[in-house]
Design a protein around this motif. Structure first.
Motif, PDB file in Angstrom:
ATOM      1  N   ALA A 354       0.814  -1.217   0.000  1.00 27.75           N
ATOM      2  CA  ALA A 354       0.000   0.000   0.000  1.00 27.75           C
ATOM      3  C   ALA A 354       0.847   1.267   0.000  1.00 27.75           C
ATOM      4  CB  ALA A 354      -0.934   0.000   1.207  1.00 27.75           C
ATOM      5  N   ASP A 355       2.130   1.154   0.330  1.00 26.67           N
ATOM      6  CA  ASP A 355       2.975   2.341   0.415  1.00 26.67           C
ATOM      7  C   ASP A 355       3.279   2.874  -0.983  1.00 26.67           C
ATOM      8  OD1 ASP A 355       6.088   1.241  -0.233  1.00 26.67           O
ATOM      9  OD2 ASP A 355       4.631  -0.264   0.422  1.00 26.67           O
ATOM     10  N   PRO A 356       3.589   4.175  -1.105  1.00 27.82           N
ATOM     11  CA  PRO A 356       3.837   4.783  -2.416  1.00 27.82           C
ATOM     12  C   PRO A 356       4.978   4.116  -3.189  1.00 27.82           C
ATOM     13  CG  PRO A 356       3.491   6.480  -0.765  1.00 27.82           C
ATOM     14  CD  PRO A 356       3.575   5.170  -0.026  1.00 27.82           C
ATOM     15  N   PHE A 357       6.016   3.672  -2.489  1.00 27.72           N
ATOM     16  CA  PHE A 357       7.138   3.012  -3.156  1.00 27.72           C
ATOM     17  C   PHE A 357       6.642   1.789  -3.927  1.00 27.72           C
ATOM     18  CE2 PHE A 357      10.595   0.027  -3.584  1.00 27.72           C
ATOM     19  CZ  PHE A 357      11.731   0.800  -3.792  1.00 27.72           C
ATOM     20  N   SER A 358       5.949   0.893  -3.241  1.00 34.54           N
ATOM     21  CA  SER A 358       5.488  -0.341  -3.873  1.00 34.54           C
ATOM     22  C   SER A 358       4.428  -0.081  -4.923  1.00 34.54           C
ATOM     23  CB  SER A 358       4.927  -1.296  -2.810  1.00 34.54           C
ATOM     24  OG  SER A 358       5.916  -1.651  -1.874  1.00 34.54           O
ATOM     25  N   GLN A 359       3.552   0.883  -4.670  1.00 33.48           N
ATOM     26  CA  GLN A 359       2.436   1.118  -5.580  1.00 33.48           C
ATOM     27  C   GLN A 359       2.894   1.509  -6.978  1.00 33.48           C
ATOM     28  OE1 GLN A 359      -1.171   0.878  -5.439  1.00 33.48           O
ATOM     29  NE2 GLN A 359      -0.343  -0.577  -3.960  1.00 33.48           N
ATOM     30  N   GLN A 360       3.968   2.289  -7.065  1.00 33.40           N
ATOM     31  CA  GLN A 360       4.455   2.678  -8.395  1.00 33.40           C
ATOM     32  C   GLN A 360       4.994   1.470  -9.151  1.00 33.40           C
ATOM     33  OE1 GLN A 360       4.182   5.444 -10.237  1.00 33.40           O
ATOM     34  NE2 GLN A 360       5.223   4.274 -11.850  1.00 33.40           N
ATOM     35  N   PHE A 361       5.644   0.554  -8.448  1.00 38.76           N
ATOM     36  CA  PHE A 361       6.147  -0.653  -9.100  1.00 38.76           C
ATOM     37  C   PHE A 361       4.993  -1.563  -9.536  1.00 38.76           C
ATOM     38  CE2 PHE A 361      10.047   0.605  -6.896  1.00 38.76           C
ATOM     39  CZ  PHE A 361      10.996   0.383  -7.889  1.00 38.76           C
ATOM     40  N   VAL A 362       3.962  -1.669  -8.692  1.00 35.91           N
ATOM     41  CA  VAL A 362       2.798  -2.493  -9.047  1.00 35.91           C
ATOM     42  C   VAL A 362       2.096  -1.908 -10.263  1.00 35.91           C
ATOM     43  CG1 VAL A 362       0.516  -3.253  -8.270  1.00 35.91           C
ATOM     44  CG2 VAL A 362       2.469  -3.355  -6.702  1.00 35.91           C
ATOM     45  N   LYS A 363       1.964  -0.589 -10.288  1.00 38.82           N
ATOM     46  CA  LYS A 363       1.335   0.083 -11.431  1.00 38.82           C
ATOM     47  C   LYS A 363       2.126  -0.197 -12.711  1.00 38.82           C
ATOM     48  CE  LYS A 363      -0.060   4.700 -13.024  1.00 38.82           C
ATOM     49  NZ  LYS A 363      -0.065   6.157 -12.684  1.00 38.82           N
ATOM     50  N   ALA A 364       3.452  -0.133 -12.609  1.00 35.71           N
ATOM     51  CA  ALA A 364       4.296  -0.396 -13.780  1.00 35.71           C
ATOM     52  C   ALA A 364       4.174  -1.843 -14.231  1.00 35.71           C
ATOM     53  CB  ALA A 364       5.751  -0.068 -13.449  1.00 35.71           C
ATOM     54  N   LEU A 365       4.059  -2.755 -13.276  1.00 36.33           N
ATOM     55  CA  LEU A 365       3.992  -4.181 -13.589  1.00 36.33           C
ATOM     56  C   LEU A 365       2.777  -4.525 -14.440  1.00 36.33           C
ATOM     57  CD1 LEU A 365       5.181  -7.015 -13.103  1.00 36.33           C
ATOM     58  CD2 LEU A 365       3.832  -7.127 -11.003  1.00 36.33           C
ATOM     59  N   ASP A 366       1.683  -3.842 -14.211  1.00 36.98           N
ATOM     60  CA  ASP A 366       0.443  -4.144 -14.933  1.00 36.98           C
ATOM     61  C   ASP A 366       0.216  -3.204 -16.112  1.00 36.98           C
ATOM     62  OD1 ASP A 366      -1.690  -5.830 -15.272  1.00 36.98           O
ATOM     63  OD2 ASP A 366      -3.021  -4.778 -13.893  1.00 36.98           O
ATOM     64  N   SER A 367       1.253  -2.442 -16.487  1.00 32.68           N
ATOM     65  CA  SER A 367       1.106  -1.486 -17.582  1.00 32.68           C
ATOM     66  C   SER A 367       1.463  -2.140 -18.914  1.00 32.68           C
ATOM     67  CB  SER A 367       2.015  -0.272 -17.356  1.00 32.68           C
ATOM     68  OG  SER A 367       3.378  -0.661 -17.494  1.00 32.68           O
ATOM     69  N   PRO A 368       0.922  -1.627 -20.021  1.00 28.55           N
ATOM     70  CA  PRO A 368       1.217  -2.218 -21.325  1.00 28.55           C
ATOM     71  C   PRO A 368       2.678  -2.092 -21.720  1.00 28.55           C
ATOM     72  CG  PRO A 368      -0.500  -0.514 -21.506  1.00 28.55           C
ATOM     73  CD  PRO A 368      -0.043  -0.534 -20.086  1.00 28.55           C
ATOM     74  N   GLY A 369       3.406  -1.118 -21.146  1.00 29.63           N
ATOM     75  CA  GLY A 369       4.797  -0.897 -21.524  1.00 29.63           C
ATOM     76  C   GLY A 369       5.787  -1.785 -20.812  1.00 29.63           C
ATOM     77  N   ALA A 370       5.338  -2.606 -19.863  1.00 32.70           N
ATOM     78  CA  ALA A 370       6.247  -3.503 -19.141  1.00 32.70           C
ATOM     79  C   ALA A 370       6.571  -4.704 -20.024  1.00 32.70           C
ATOM     80  CB  ALA A 370       5.600  -3.955 -17.837  1.00 32.70           C
ATOM     81  N   VAL A 371       7.866  -4.932 -20.255  1.00 31.49           N
ATOM     82  CA  VAL A 371       8.310  -5.999 -21.150  1.00 31.49           C
ATOM     83  C   VAL A 371       9.324  -6.869 -20.434  1.00 31.49           C
ATOM     84  CG1 VAL A 371       9.317  -6.554 -23.393  1.00 31.49           C
ATOM     85  CG2 VAL A 371       7.969  -4.458 -23.121  1.00 31.49           C
ATOM     86  N   SER A 372       9.209  -8.170 -20.626  1.00 32.47           N
ATOM     87  CA  SER A 372      10.133  -9.095 -19.981  1.00 32.47           C
ATOM     88  C   SER A 372      11.537  -8.966 -20.547  1.00 32.47           C
ATOM     89  CB  SER A 372       9.641 -10.534 -20.161  1.00 32.47           C
ATOM     90  OG  SER A 372      10.615 -11.453 -19.713  1.00 32.47           O
ATOM     91  N   GLN A 373      12.529  -9.195 -19.694  1.00 34.80           N
ATOM     92  CA  GLN A 373      13.907  -9.326 -20.159  1.00 34.80           C
ATOM     93  C   GLN A 373      13.945 -10.362 -21.280  1.00 34.80           C
ATOM     94  OE1 GLN A 373      16.528 -10.889 -17.163  1.00 34.80           O
ATOM     95  NE2 GLN A 373      18.371 -10.577 -18.386  1.00 34.80           N
ATOM     96  N   PRO A 374      14.691 -10.108 -22.339  1.00 30.92           N
ATOM     97  CA  PRO A 374      14.720 -11.065 -23.451  1.00 30.92           C
ATOM     98  C   PRO A 374      15.188 -12.450 -23.008  1.00 30.92           C
ATOM     99  CG  PRO A 374      15.769  -8.989 -24.061  1.00 30.92           C
ATOM    100  CD  PRO A 374      15.528  -8.925 -22.591  1.00 30.92           C
ATOM    101  N   ASN A 375      14.386 -13.454 -23.298  1.00 32.58           N
ATOM    102  CA  ASN A 375      14.750 -14.831 -22.959  1.00 32.58           C
ATOM    103  C   ASN A 375      15.589 -15.418 -24.100  1.00 32.58           C
ATOM    104  OD1 ASN A 375      13.476 -14.971 -20.436  1.00 32.58           O
ATOM    105  ND2 ASN A 375      11.504 -15.377 -21.383  1.00 32.58           N
ATOM    106  N   LEU A 376      16.865 -15.048 -24.074  1.00 29.92           N
ATOM    107  CA  LEU A 376      17.778 -15.422 -25.143  1.00 29.92           C
ATOM    108  C   LEU A 376      18.543 -16.691 -24.810  1.00 29.92           C
ATOM    109  CD1 LEU A 376      19.395 -11.899 -25.541  1.00 29.92           C
ATOM    110  CD2 LEU A 376      17.780 -12.882 -27.146  1.00 29.92           C
ATOM    111  N   TRP A 377      18.961 -17.381 -25.848  1.00 35.37           N
ATOM    112  CA  TRP A 377      19.920 -18.476 -25.689  1.00 35.37           C
ATOM    113  C   TRP A 377      21.238 -17.862 -25.196  1.00 35.37           C
ATOM    114  CZ3 TRP A 377      19.127 -23.655 -26.312  1.00 35.37           C
ATOM    115  CH2 TRP A 377      20.236 -24.487 -26.438  1.00 35.37           C
ATOM    116  N   HIS A 378      21.848 -18.454 -24.145  1.00 39.29           N
ATOM    117  CA  HIS A 378      23.087 -17.931 -23.557  1.00 39.29           C
ATOM    118  C   HIS A 378      22.908 -16.476 -23.108  1.00 39.29           C
ATOM    119  CE1 HIS A 378      25.195 -21.549 -24.577  1.00 39.29           C
ATOM    120  NE2 HIS A 378      25.137 -21.352 -25.877  1.00 39.29           N
TER     121      HIS A 378
END
Length: 419
Positions: A354-378
């Motif tokens: 519920a704190d402001p620190f966590s809330q901004q990360f949660v908001k980012a997590l569910d945003s369309p612009g959040a992209v996973s680190q590339p799952n590359l070979w090696h």
């Protein structure tokens, strides 16, 4: 008389047919969590065993640094475990060697119905889902509100140009020109350098690699622009390796791109000053905005003789324990200050985030612009090469364009090894 009675009793007992004990199915789980971190999940293991007679769960801790190698050695020795908690970038090689079991249709539906798109992406390789997401880390701009106020700044930057200007206003040096307070900081770790680069690139609406993960976009104008801005901070004496992002709690860092798991470290260092000191904002961008995340996920070994039982256990561990309650996995993650991409769990974790620190990360997590680190070979090797070339640019030995061209050449050769 007594002996006769005893013998008679034995004779009667011998005549009663014995019932064979039900066979025991032992499900072996490997993860990097230590004994303190895994404790909430251990309690759930015992509960599951009580509810499912005949099931036994054996937990094996494997060090993070040795995890991938340990998995490969165990498989070569024909003694793999049943369930792994995997860093997503390890998965392509495991899949390439046919080491992972594709989730059954019901598990696939469960994940797609309950998890954010970005975390589903972290467990997806070549368009296919390979497990159930667990802990997730996502990057945002973390800034020192006190240093901002002292510099006359009332809000965090929204664009890269604003970030550079604000960082310059915050920076302080001694008479010798050495930085005492860095307006913006990075550090020497590979993750900080490459992950921050990826995060800024995603925020600009660009991707570092092609969709098929066989070529890079590192020579693109967007990639060169991101690295040029980072190099400019060093050239102007706003950033320096003498002040790194790990020095944030000491009050000598104005801004840094950090992951949500830094919350516990900053809280422990700042104590009651945490809320009044630490602010979080989206990564500044001239583009659509966004960021990078990375995640772990539960996967099942393809050679397991208990695949169905393993998937059933995993679904149970990631489902709410009661109406409105967290799942077993989320209970463990919340104890470590980590986030989850499970929307039901995030709702149940309401008080913890519920704190402001966590809330901004949660908001980012569910945003369309959040992209996973590339799952590359090696992927580890790729990131090491990218880190090296970025450092060449930051030190002034190569221009940003030349550094990224060198990274493109070397990384393309690595990607060509993919099956």
């Amino acid at each position: 008389m007594v002996r006769t009675g005893v013998l008679a009793a034995f004779a009667c007992a011998a005549s009663i047919p014995t019932v064979a004990a039900p066979p025991v199915t032992t499900i072996r789980i490997a993860a990097h969590y230590n004994s303190q971190q895994i404790r909430p999940l251990q309690a759930c293991f015992r509960q599951y065993e009580a509810q499912h007679p005949g099931i036994r769960i054996d937990y094996q801790q494997v060090s993070y640094q040795d995890f991938f190698q340990t998995v490969m050695v165990a498989r070569a020795g024909k003694s793999p475990v049943d369930i792994y908690n995997l860093y997503s970038i390890w998965a392509p090689q495991l899949i390439g060697t046919h080491a992972l079991d594709a989730p059954p249709a019901d598990i696939d539906r469960f994940v797609r119905a309950n998890y954010t798109p970005a975390t589903i992406g972290a467990a997806t390789i070549s368009g296919r889902l390979w497990g159930i997401p667990t802990g997730v880390s996502i990057y945002q701009l973390v800034y020192n509100k006190k240093l901002f106020a002292a510099a006359g700044l009332s809000a965090p930057p929204r664009t890269p140009a604003e970030m550079t200007a604000m960082a310059a206003a915050i920076t302080k040096k001694n008479r010798q020109g050495n930085i005492l307070t860095a307006g913006y900081a990075t550090d020497l770790s590979g993750a900080m350098i490459t992950h921050a680069f990826y995060a800024e690139l995603y925020a600009a609406g660009a991707r570092p690699y092609t969709a098929d993960m066989r070529h890079t976009n590192l020579r693109s104008p967007a990639a060169v622009a991101v690295l040029t801005r980072q190099v400019d901070l060093f050239k102007r004496g706003i950033s320096s390796y003498s002040v790194q992002s790990v020095d944030f709690a000491g009050g000598s860092v104005g801004m840094a791109i950090m992951a949500n798991w830094m919350k516990d470290t900053l809280q422990a260092s700042l104590g009651p000053r945490f809320s009044e000191t630490v602010g979080v904002a989206p990564i500044p961008s001239d583009g659509p905005g966004g960021t990078m995340l990375y995640a772990f996920f539960w996967g099942v070994d393809a050679a397991s003789t208990h695949k169905r039982a393993s998937w059933d256990l995993l679904r149970w561990l990631n489902s709410p324990r009661a109406n409105g309650a967290m799942s077993c996995t989320a209970t463990m993650l919340s104890g470590m200050g980590d986030l989850t991409g499970n929307r039901t769990d995030m709702a149940a974790m309401r008080a913890a985030i519920a704190d402001p620190f966590s809330q901004q990360f949660v908001k980012a997590l569910d945003s369309p612009g959040a992209v996973s680190q590339p799952n590359l070979w090696h992927a580890d090797e790729v990131d090491r090469q990218l880190k090296f070339e970025i450092q060449q640019a930051l030190s002034g030995r190569l221009t940003p364009a030349a550094a990224l061209a060198a990274a493109d050449q070397d990384i393309t050769a690595i990607l060509a090894e993919q099956p």
